[in-house]
Design a protein around this motif. Structure first.
Motif, PDB file in Angstrom:
ATOM      1  N   SER A 262       0.894  -0.832  -0.337  1.00  0.00           N
ATOM      2  CA  SER A 262       0.094   0.054   0.050  1.00  0.00           C
ATOM      3  C   SER A 262       1.035   0.940   0.378  1.00  0.00           C
ATOM      4  CB  SER A 262      -0.510   0.226   1.230  1.00  0.00           C
ATOM      5  OG  SER A 262      -0.099   0.447   2.216  1.00  0.00           O
ATOM      6  N   LEU A 263       0.342   1.849  -0.285  1.00  0.00           N
ATOM      7  CA  LEU A 263       1.465   3.649  -0.390  1.00  0.00           C
ATOM      8  C   LEU A 263       1.691   3.915   1.149  1.00  0.00           C
ATOM      9  CD1 LEU A 263      -1.370   6.349  -2.659  1.00  0.00           C
ATOM     10  CD2 LEU A 263       1.063   4.850  -2.911  1.00  0.00           C
ATOM     11  N   GLU A 264       1.249   2.933   1.958  1.00  0.00           N
ATOM     12  CA  GLU A 264       2.118   3.118   3.921  1.00  0.00           C
ATOM     13  C   GLU A 264       2.486   2.546   3.688  1.00  0.00           C
ATOM     14  OE1 GLU A 264      -1.861   5.028   2.949  1.00  0.00           O
ATOM     15  OE2 GLU A 264      -2.074   2.955   3.201  1.00  0.00           O
ATOM     16  N   THR A 265       2.539   1.187   3.563  1.00  0.00           N
ATOM     17  CA  THR A 265       4.041   0.133   4.029  1.00  0.00           C
ATOM     18  C   THR A 265       4.603   0.630   2.498  1.00  0.00           C
ATOM     19  OG1 THR A 265       2.351  -1.834   2.584  1.00  0.00           O
ATOM     20  CG2 THR A 265       1.856  -1.476   4.277  1.00  0.00           C
ATOM     21  N   ILE A 266       4.682   1.037   1.218  1.00  0.00           N
ATOM     22  CA  ILE A 266       5.474   1.142   0.520  1.00  0.00           C
ATOM     23  C   ILE A 266       6.999   2.578   0.638  1.00  0.00           C
ATOM     24  CG2 ILE A 266       6.339   1.941  -1.582  1.00  0.00           C
ATOM     25  CD1 ILE A 266       3.661   0.009  -2.871  1.00  0.00           C
ATOM     26  N   ALA A 267       7.688   1.884   1.556  1.00  0.00           N
ATOM     27  CA  ALA A 267       8.729   3.449   1.953  1.00  0.00           C
ATOM     28  C   ALA A 267       9.919   2.787   1.886  1.00  0.00           C
ATOM     29  CB  ALA A 267       8.228   3.855   3.575  1.00  0.00           C
ATOM     30  N   GLU A 268      11.296   3.410   2.433  1.00  0.00           N
ATOM     31  CA  GLU A 268      12.285   2.530   2.371  1.00  0.00           C
ATOM     32  C   GLU A 268      13.020   2.290   3.898  1.00  0.00           C
ATOM     33  OE1 GLU A 268      14.306   6.328   1.152  1.00  0.00           O
ATOM     34  OE2 GLU A 268      14.495   5.596  -1.193  1.00  0.00           O
ATOM     35  N   ASP A 269      11.770   2.713   4.598  1.00  0.00           N
ATOM     36  CA  ASP A 269      12.274   1.465   5.505  1.00  0.00           C
ATOM     37  C   ASP A 269      11.127   1.252   6.050  1.00  0.00           C
ATOM     38  OD1 ASP A 269      11.712   3.835   6.330  1.00  0.00           O
ATOM     39  OD2 ASP A 269      12.160   4.893   7.456  1.00  0.00           O
ATOM     40  N   GLY A 270       9.991   0.794   5.270  1.00  0.00           N
ATOM     41  CA  GLY A 270       8.772   0.649   6.195  1.00  0.00           C
ATOM     42  C   GLY A 270       8.748  -1.007   5.679  1.00  0.00           C
ATOM     43  N   PRO A 271       8.066  -1.293   6.080  1.00  0.00           N
ATOM     44  CA  PRO A 271       6.899  -3.137   6.770  1.00  0.00           C
ATOM     45  C   PRO A 271       7.352  -3.409   5.081  1.00  0.00           C
ATOM     46  CG  PRO A 271       5.279  -1.707   6.909  1.00  0.00           C
ATOM     47  CD  PRO A 271       6.137  -0.118   6.998  1.00  0.00           C
ATOM     48  N   TYR A 272       7.219  -2.748   4.251  1.00  0.00           N
ATOM     49  CA  TYR A 272       7.228  -3.733   2.297  1.00  0.00           C
ATOM     50  C   TYR A 272       8.413  -3.385   2.051  1.00  0.00           C
ATOM     51  CZ  TYR A 272       4.550  -5.703  -1.612  1.00  0.00           C
ATOM     52  OH  TYR A 272       5.016  -6.055  -2.758  1.00  0.00           O
ATOM     53  N   ALA A 273       9.382  -2.829   3.091  1.00  0.00           N
ATOM     54  CA  ALA A 273      10.933  -2.584   2.196  1.00  0.00           C
ATOM     55  C   ALA A 273      11.806  -3.379   1.452  1.00  0.00           C
ATOM     56  CB  ALA A 273      12.306  -1.833   3.147  1.00  0.00           C
ATOM     57  N   ASN A 274      11.043  -4.289   1.309  1.00  0.00           N
ATOM     58  CA  ASN A 274      11.937  -5.682   0.841  1.00  0.00           C
ATOM     59  C   ASN A 274      11.901  -5.715  -1.367  1.00  0.00           C
ATOM     60  OD1 ASN A 274      13.152  -6.580   3.343  1.00  0.00           O
ATOM     61  ND2 ASN A 274      12.945  -8.750   2.835  1.00  0.00           N
ATOM     62  N   PHE A 275      10.686  -5.358  -0.652  1.00  0.00           N
ATOM     63  CA  PHE A 275       9.648  -5.484  -2.148  1.00  0.00           C
ATOM     64  C   PHE A 275       9.979  -3.399  -2.596  1.00  0.00           C
ATOM     65  CE2 PHE A 275       7.754  -9.655  -3.066  1.00  0.00           C
ATOM     66  CZ  PHE A 275       9.034 -10.411  -2.441  1.00  0.00           C
ATOM     67  N   THR A 276      10.512  -2.241  -1.622  1.00  0.00           N
ATOM     68  CA  THR A 276      10.699  -0.899  -2.397  1.00  0.00           C
ATOM     69  C   THR A 276      11.273  -0.696  -3.363  1.00  0.00           C
ATOM     70  OG1 THR A 276       8.389  -0.631  -0.440  1.00  0.00           O
ATOM     71  CG2 THR A 276       9.949   0.820  -1.313  1.00  0.00           C
ATOM     72  N   ARG A 277      11.460   0.120  -3.889  1.00  0.00           N
ATOM     73  CA  ARG A 277      12.515   0.518  -5.017  1.00  0.00           C
ATOM     74  C   ARG A 277      11.849   1.901  -5.229  1.00  0.00           C
ATOM     75  NH1 ARG A 277      10.905  -1.863 -10.657  1.00  0.00           N
ATOM     76  NH2 ARG A 277       8.094  -1.384 -10.537  1.00  0.00           N
ATOM     77  N   PRO A 278      13.427   2.757  -5.354  1.00  0.00           N
ATOM     78  CA  PRO A 278      12.578   3.957  -5.721  1.00  0.00           C
ATOM     79  C   PRO A 278      13.048   3.677  -7.500  1.00  0.00           C
ATOM     80  CG  PRO A 278      15.276   4.153  -5.396  1.00  0.00           C
ATOM     81  CD  PRO A 278      14.823   2.514  -5.193  1.00  0.00           C
ATOM     82  N   VAL A 279      11.800   4.627  -8.114  1.00  0.00           N
ATOM     83  CA  VAL A 279      12.161   5.508  -8.990  1.00  0.00           C
ATOM     84  C   VAL A 279      12.364   6.663  -9.731  1.00  0.00           C
ATOM     85  CG1 VAL A 279      10.129   3.432  -9.705  1.00  0.00           C
ATOM     86  CG2 VAL A 279       9.247   6.074  -9.982  1.00  0.00           C
TER      87      VAL A 279
END
Length: 333
Positions: A262-279
């Motif tokens: 979600s937009l809340e979990t997608i963050a560089e230090d958030g709970p979804y960080a392993n699958f998060t990336r900058p564009v």
């Protein structure tokens, strides 16, 4: 009598000189005022005369495309209607090929950082690309809405499903309690930064299953999953977010319980960080210096990117990062 006439003559001459002087002074003031008025009008016209024309050419990431296309639409509608902002989506790697060609594109959107060999090519061409970080994306694992068994997967299960040598071909290979049905594996092809992120960061450069159906168009991937109960795929959060009526997102357990993208979990230090990336988008600074519309659009993008990130499926970046990048762009002018 003659003396009296002489005095009258002197008086007339003096009065004439005074009047001439006053008249000249009056005319001069009017001329000066007119000059100031003309100068002010010219200055005002100069300030207002900011209409630009020409084109801005952008290619690259299909993931970044919805965000860049939204910014382009707003820019052409509300800022510079005479400028044509052309946004294509050949994929990150294919886009870099266009960007790093003679008479290349002005920007290249990318869902991964530029590679060393691409930087070397830019150096050969005589320029250093300016990296503009635009937003954060969460790589999202999607399944068919009728799939009621794989709504939650561990990070390792996601890897095993797509790895070439894992031996996973059916859902029951993942979990014996799940259907003994062959898994249809889909994803973007090698032209896309999303494929490279998945291969490099998630599969840790281990080969992807050669039977996976890898496609160029994200709309094709959406349909493949939407039409097949046994399909599973991966792409950027935005494509899931805009197709929630057709797809389900998998909650991924990274070790501390399942996390919904979600937009809340997608963050560089958030709970979804392993699958998060900058564009990103990459700017050719030479084009920004040569073409006023390219420079103007670059400034517009960074001033407004956080405004449209959320509505196109991206988490915004911190405002201090936006300002730092704006300073880099403005230094080109």
């Amino acid at each position: 009598m003659k003396f009296k006439n002489y005095l009258l003559l002197i008086t007339a001459v003096v009065m004439a000189l005074v009047l001439a002087a006053c008249g000249g002074s009056g005319d001069s003031s009017e001329d000066a005022a007119a000059g100031e008025s003309a100068s002010g009008a010219s200055s005002e016209a100069s300030e207002e005369d900011t209409e630009l024309d020409g084109s801005v050419v952008i290619d690259g990431s299909g993931t970044v495309y919805p965000l860049m296309a939204r910014l382009a639409e707003e820019y052409m509608t509300n800022e510079q209607p005479q400028v044509s902002v052309e946004v294509s989506r050949a994929g990150t790697s294919a886009g870099f090929e266009r960007f790093l060609a003679e008479d290349g594109t002005d920007f290249n959107d990318a869902s991964r950082p530029i590679k060393d060999e691409e930087l070397a090519k830019a150096e050969e061409l005589g320029f250093e690309p300016l990296e503009m970080k635009m937003a954060l994306d969460g790589l999202t694992i999607v399944i068919n809405p009728e799939n009621d068994w794989a709504a939650e997967l561990t990070e390792q299960e996601v890897k095993d499903i797509f790895l070439a040598d894992s031996g996973i071909t059916t859902w029951s290979d993942v979990n014996p309690e799940w259907p003994d049905e062959e898994i249809t594996k889909v994803g973007p092809n090698e032209n896309h930064g999303t494929y490279e992120f998945f291969y490099e960061n998630i599969l840790e450069e281990q080969d992807i299953d050669p039977n996976a159906n890898l496609q160029q168009e994200y709309s094709t991937l959406v349909n493949l999953v939407a039409e097949d109960k046994n399909a599973i795929g991966f792409f950027g959060f935005g494509y899931y977010d805009s197709n929630q009526d057709k797809l389900e997102a998998v909650d991924v357990d990274f070790g501390e319980g399942p996390v919904e993208p979600s937009l809340e979990t997608i963050a560089e230090d958030g709970p979804y960080a392993n699958f998060t990336r900058p564009v990103f988008t990459y700017l050719n600074p030479d084009m920004a210096k040569k073409k006023a519309q390219v420079y103007d659009y670059a400034v517009y993008v960074m001033n407004h990117v956080n405004e449209f990130a959320g509505e196109t499926g991206f988490a915004p970046i911190p405002e201090e990062e936006v300002q730092a990048q704006l300073e880099e762009i403005e230094a080109l002018n």
